[in-house]
Design a protein around this motif. Structure first.
Motif, PDB file in Angstrom:
ATOM      1  N   SER A  14       0.832  -1.209   0.000  1.00  0.00           N
ATOM      2  CA  SER A  14       0.000   0.000   0.000  1.00  0.00           C
ATOM      3  C   SER A  14       0.866   1.258   0.000  1.00  0.00           C
ATOM      4  O   SER A  14       0.520   2.268  -0.631  1.00  0.00           O
ATOM      5  CB  SER A  14      -0.946   0.007   1.207  1.00  0.00           C
ATOM      6  OG  SER A  14      -0.250   0.269   2.412  1.00  0.00           O
ATOM      7  N   ILE A  15       1.992   1.188   0.684  1.00  0.00           N
ATOM      8  CA  ILE A  15       2.904   2.337   0.715  1.00  0.00           C
ATOM      9  C   ILE A  15       3.462   2.593  -0.680  1.00  0.00           C
ATOM     10  O   ILE A  15       3.514   3.736  -1.154  1.00  0.00           O
ATOM     11  CB  ILE A  15       4.049   2.080   1.723  1.00  0.00           C
ATOM     12  CG1 ILE A  15       3.473   2.009   3.147  1.00  0.00           C
ATOM     13  CG2 ILE A  15       5.111   3.168   1.620  1.00  0.00           C
ATOM     14  CD1 ILE A  15       4.468   1.518   4.182  1.00  0.00           C
ATOM     15  N   ARG A  16       3.861   1.524  -1.366  1.00  0.00           N
ATOM     16  CA  ARG A  16       4.377   1.654  -2.729  1.00  0.00           C
ATOM     17  C   ARG A  16       3.285   2.166  -3.682  1.00  0.00           C
ATOM     18  O   ARG A  16       3.558   2.970  -4.574  1.00  0.00           O
ATOM     19  CB  ARG A  16       4.898   0.306  -3.228  1.00  0.00           C
ATOM     20  CG  ARG A  16       6.169  -0.180  -2.535  1.00  0.00           C
ATOM     21  CD  ARG A  16       6.566  -1.552  -3.088  1.00  0.00           C
ATOM     22  NE  ARG A  16       7.770  -2.074  -2.454  1.00  0.00           N
ATOM     23  CZ  ARG A  16       9.008  -1.918  -2.909  1.00  0.00           C
ATOM     24  NH1 ARG A  16       9.184  -1.219  -4.023  1.00  0.00           N
ATOM     25  NH2 ARG A  16      10.034  -2.429  -2.294  1.00  0.00           N
ATOM     26  N   CYS A  17       2.059   1.676  -3.489  1.00  0.00           N
ATOM     27  CA  CYS A  17       0.957   2.102  -4.360  1.00  0.00           C
ATOM     28  C   CYS A  17       0.667   3.588  -4.182  1.00  0.00           C
ATOM     29  O   CYS A  17       0.502   4.318  -5.169  1.00  0.00           O
ATOM     30  CB  CYS A  17      -0.296   1.273  -4.073  1.00  0.00           C
ATOM     31  SG  CYS A  17      -0.242  -0.395  -4.763  1.00  0.00           S
ATOM     32  N   ARG A  18       0.612   4.036  -2.944  1.00  0.00           N
ATOM     33  CA  ARG A  18       0.338   5.461  -2.695  1.00  0.00           C
ATOM     34  C   ARG A  18       1.427   6.344  -3.302  1.00  0.00           C
ATOM     35  O   ARG A  18       1.141   7.395  -3.877  1.00  0.00           O
ATOM     36  CB  ARG A  18       0.213   5.724  -1.190  1.00  0.00           C
ATOM     37  CG  ARG A  18      -1.179   5.465  -0.644  1.00  0.00           C
ATOM     38  CD  ARG A  18      -1.360   6.050   0.741  1.00  0.00           C
ATOM     39  NE  ARG A  18      -0.465   5.431   1.719  1.00  0.00           N
ATOM     40  CZ  ARG A  18      -0.745   4.301   2.372  1.00  0.00           C
ATOM     41  NH1 ARG A  18      -1.862   3.648   2.128  1.00  0.00           N
ATOM     42  NH2 ARG A  18       0.106   3.808   3.246  1.00  0.00           N
ATOM     43  N   ALA A  19       2.653   5.904  -3.186  1.00  0.00           N
ATOM     44  CA  ALA A  19       3.775   6.682  -3.719  1.00  0.00           C
ATOM     45  C   ALA A  19       3.721   6.781  -5.239  1.00  0.00           C
ATOM     46  O   ALA A  19       4.292   7.707  -5.830  1.00  0.00           O
ATOM     47  CB  ALA A  19       5.095   6.050  -3.282  1.00  0.00           C
ATOM     48  N   ASN A  20       3.024   5.836  -5.881  1.00  0.00           N
ATOM     49  CA  ASN A  20       2.953   5.813  -7.341  1.00  0.00           C
ATOM     50  C   ASN A  20       1.543   6.079  -7.871  1.00  0.00           C
ATOM     51  O   ASN A  20       1.257   5.811  -9.043  1.00  0.00           O
ATOM     52  CB  ASN A  20       3.455   4.465  -7.859  1.00  0.00           C
ATOM     53  CG  ASN A  20       4.960   4.283  -7.676  1.00  0.00           C
ATOM     54  OD1 ASN A  20       5.741   4.811  -8.452  1.00  0.00           O
ATOM     55  ND2 ASN A  20       5.349   3.563  -6.641  1.00  0.00           N
ATOM     56  N   SER A  21       0.673   6.602  -7.000  1.00  0.00           N
ATOM     57  CA  SER A  21      -0.713   6.945  -7.376  1.00  0.00           C
ATOM     58  C   SER A  21      -1.470   5.756  -7.963  1.00  0.00           C
ATOM     59  O   SER A  21      -2.219   5.893  -8.934  1.00  0.00           O
ATOM     60  CB  SER A  21      -0.718   8.114  -8.369  1.00  0.00           C
ATOM     61  OG  SER A  21      -0.123   9.258  -7.792  1.00  0.00           O
ATOM     62  N   LEU A  22      -1.264   4.583  -7.367  1.00  0.00           N
ATOM     63  CA  LEU A  22      -1.972   3.372  -7.781  1.00  0.00           C
ATOM     64  C   LEU A  22      -3.051   3.036  -6.747  1.00  0.00           C
ATOM     65  O   LEU A  22      -2.803   3.117  -5.538  1.00  0.00           O
ATOM     66  CB  LEU A  22      -1.002   2.194  -7.900  1.00  0.00           C
ATOM     67  CG  LEU A  22       0.063   2.284  -8.995  1.00  0.00           C
ATOM     68  CD1 LEU A  22       1.090   1.167  -8.808  1.00  0.00           C
ATOM     69  CD2 LEU A  22      -0.576   2.196 -10.371  1.00  0.00           C
ATOM     70  N   VAL A  23      -4.218   2.663  -7.220  1.00  0.00           N
ATOM     71  CA  VAL A  23      -5.311   2.256  -6.333  1.00  0.00           C
ATOM     72  C   VAL A  23      -5.093   0.795  -5.937  1.00  0.00           C
ATOM     73  O   VAL A  23      -4.862  -0.065  -6.786  1.00  0.00           O
ATOM     74  CB  VAL A  23      -6.675   2.410  -7.025  1.00  0.00           C
ATOM     75  CG1 VAL A  23      -7.794   1.879  -6.124  1.00  0.00           C
ATOM     76  CG2 VAL A  23      -6.922   3.868  -7.387  1.00  0.00           C
ATOM     77  N   LEU A  24      -5.187   0.501  -4.649  1.00  0.00           N
ATOM     78  CA  LEU A  24      -4.981  -0.863  -4.153  1.00  0.00           C
ATOM     79  C   LEU A  24      -6.296  -1.420  -3.615  1.00  0.00           C
ATOM     80  O   LEU A  24      -6.901  -0.852  -2.705  1.00  0.00           O
ATOM     81  CB  LEU A  24      -3.926  -0.883  -3.048  1.00  0.00           C
ATOM     82  CG  LEU A  24      -3.658  -2.248  -2.404  1.00  0.00           C
ATOM     83  CD1 LEU A  24      -3.091  -3.233  -3.431  1.00  0.00           C
ATOM     84  CD2 LEU A  24      -2.712  -2.099  -1.216  1.00  0.00           C
ATOM     85  N   SER A  25      -6.719  -2.541  -4.191  1.00  0.00           N
ATOM     86  CA  SER A  25      -7.911  -3.231  -3.694  1.00  0.00           C
ATOM     87  C   SER A  25      -7.557  -4.673  -3.385  1.00  0.00           C
ATOM     88  O   SER A  25      -6.593  -5.227  -3.924  1.00  0.00           O
ATOM     89  CB  SER A  25      -9.043  -3.172  -4.726  1.00  0.00           C
ATOM     90  OG  SER A  25      -8.660  -3.800  -5.932  1.00  0.00           O
ATOM     91  N   VAL A  26      -8.348  -5.296  -2.513  1.00  0.00           N
ATOM     92  CA  VAL A  26      -8.072  -6.670  -2.127  1.00  0.00           C
ATOM     93  C   VAL A  26      -9.378  -7.451  -2.076  1.00  0.00           C
ATOM     94  O   VAL A  26     -10.381  -6.984  -1.545  1.00  0.00           O
ATOM     95  CB  VAL A  26      -7.318  -6.739  -0.782  1.00  0.00           C
ATOM     96  CG1 VAL A  26      -8.093  -6.053   0.329  1.00  0.00           C
ATOM     97  CG2 VAL A  26      -6.995  -8.172  -0.403  1.00  0.00           C
ATOM     98  N   ASP A  27      -9.372  -8.645  -2.689  1.00  0.00           N
ATOM     99  CA  ASP A  27     -10.562  -9.494  -2.753  1.00  0.00           C
ATOM    100  C   ASP A  27     -10.656 -10.386  -1.527  1.00  0.00           C
ATOM    101  O   ASP A  27      -9.642 -10.921  -1.060  1.00  0.00           O
ATOM    102  CB  ASP A  27     -10.512 -10.378  -4.000  1.00  0.00           C
ATOM    103  CG  ASP A  27     -10.571  -9.562  -5.277  1.00  0.00           C
ATOM    104  OD1 ASP A  27     -11.046  -8.420  -5.235  1.00  0.00           O
ATOM    105  OD2 ASP A  27     -10.127 -10.076  -6.330  1.00  0.00           O
ATOM    106  N   ASN A  28     -11.897 -10.574  -1.070  1.00  0.00           N
ATOM    107  CA  ASN A  28     -12.138 -11.432   0.088  1.00  0.00           C
ATOM    108  C   ASN A  28     -13.402 -12.249  -0.115  1.00  0.00           C
ATOM    109  O   ASN A  28     -14.382 -11.746  -0.672  1.00  0.00           O
ATOM    110  CB  ASN A  28     -12.331 -10.585   1.353  1.00  0.00           C
ATOM    111  CG  ASN A  28     -11.077  -9.905   1.812  1.00  0.00           C
ATOM    112  OD1 ASN A  28     -10.273 -10.485   2.536  1.00  0.00           O
ATOM    113  ND2 ASN A  28     -10.879  -8.659   1.381  1.00  0.00           N
TER     114      ASN A  28
END
Length: 240
Positions: free
Chosen positions: A57-71
């Motif tokens: 999530s830290i890497r995603c925020r730094a690169n303006s990427l949306v992070l989702s997780v399936d459950n």
């Protein structure tokens, strides 16, 4: 190659390599984000899994990427997925509102309305913010066959193919209030008993009403190609 999920997730270097590779791939292909879908996470990998989500999530925020997780729908046996912790670190927690009945189970709906509702309410009860919760709905169903010996098998069908099976066998689907789906049954030439709980515009609308009712972040679906074009207007109506 068989991957030891716990070995990967419980090792700092392995987690970092995986996160780096995923983020680099997303950037290379100019993607909007990353969707994490780890199936059947063992309990001994639970802490490593949350740590992996925290790190990526830290890497995603730094690169303006949306992070989702399936459950899967929250239940006692998958409580170690820790939805509360997920909700703290990812952008969206997706609840897969399907697979209520599955290959190897007894015949039944893939996604009855009570099953899907439970998935949403339990996620919220576990502390996932409503605006971060995404409800994933099925574009597919299963045709169940019980042969004359009582053996049960099933096969996945998309919306049009499922309706064609009903029509081709002279069956008539009728609305089932309990599941909020159209249900049909028929007997095959070999004496097998067939059952199907259809996913269509009407059943999807009942599920999508939950997005508005609980003020969720939106909806997702599985999978593309199984839907009718007409469902997209319904998806938009309840998610815009």
């Amino acid at each position: 190659t068989e991957i030891d999920t716990a070995a990967v997730l419980n090792n700092t270097a392995s987690r970092e390599r995986l996160a780096e590779q995923l983020v680099n791939a997303a950037l290379e292909y100019n993607l909007e984000g990353i969707n994490v879908d780890f199936e059947l996470i063992p309990e001994d990998a639970a802490d490593g899994y949350i740590q992996f989500l925290r790190e990526i999530s830290i890497r995603c925020r730094a690169n303006s990427l949306v992070l989702s997780v399936d459950n899967p729908v929250p239940m006692e046996f998958n409580a170690h997925y820790n939805l509360n912790a997920q909700g703290e670190v990812v952008d969206y927690v997706i609840i897969m509102g399907y697979d209520e009945h599955y290959v190897g189970s007894e015949p039944g709906s893939v996604a009855s309305i009570s099953f899907v509702t439970d998935g949403v309410t339990k996620a919220l009860e576990e502390g996932v913010p409503a605006e971060k919760t995404i409800l994933a709905v099925p574009f597919y169903t299963r045709l169940w066959q019980t042969d004359t010996s009582g053996n049960v098998t099933s096969e996945a069908y998309g919306m049009d193919a499922a309706q064609a099976v009903v029509n081709d066998n002279g069956a008539v689907a009728s609305w089932n209030e309990e599941t909020a789906q159209d249900y049909a049954e028929f007997t095959g030439a070999d004496g097998s008993f067939f059952q199907i709980w259809l996913e269509n515009e009407a059943s999807l609308e009942e599920k999508l009403k939950l997005v508005q009712q609980y003020e969720l972040g939106g909806a997702a679906a599985w999978k593309l190609g199984f839907e009718r074009a007409s469902v997209w207007a319904i998806m938009e109506e309840y998610t815009s």
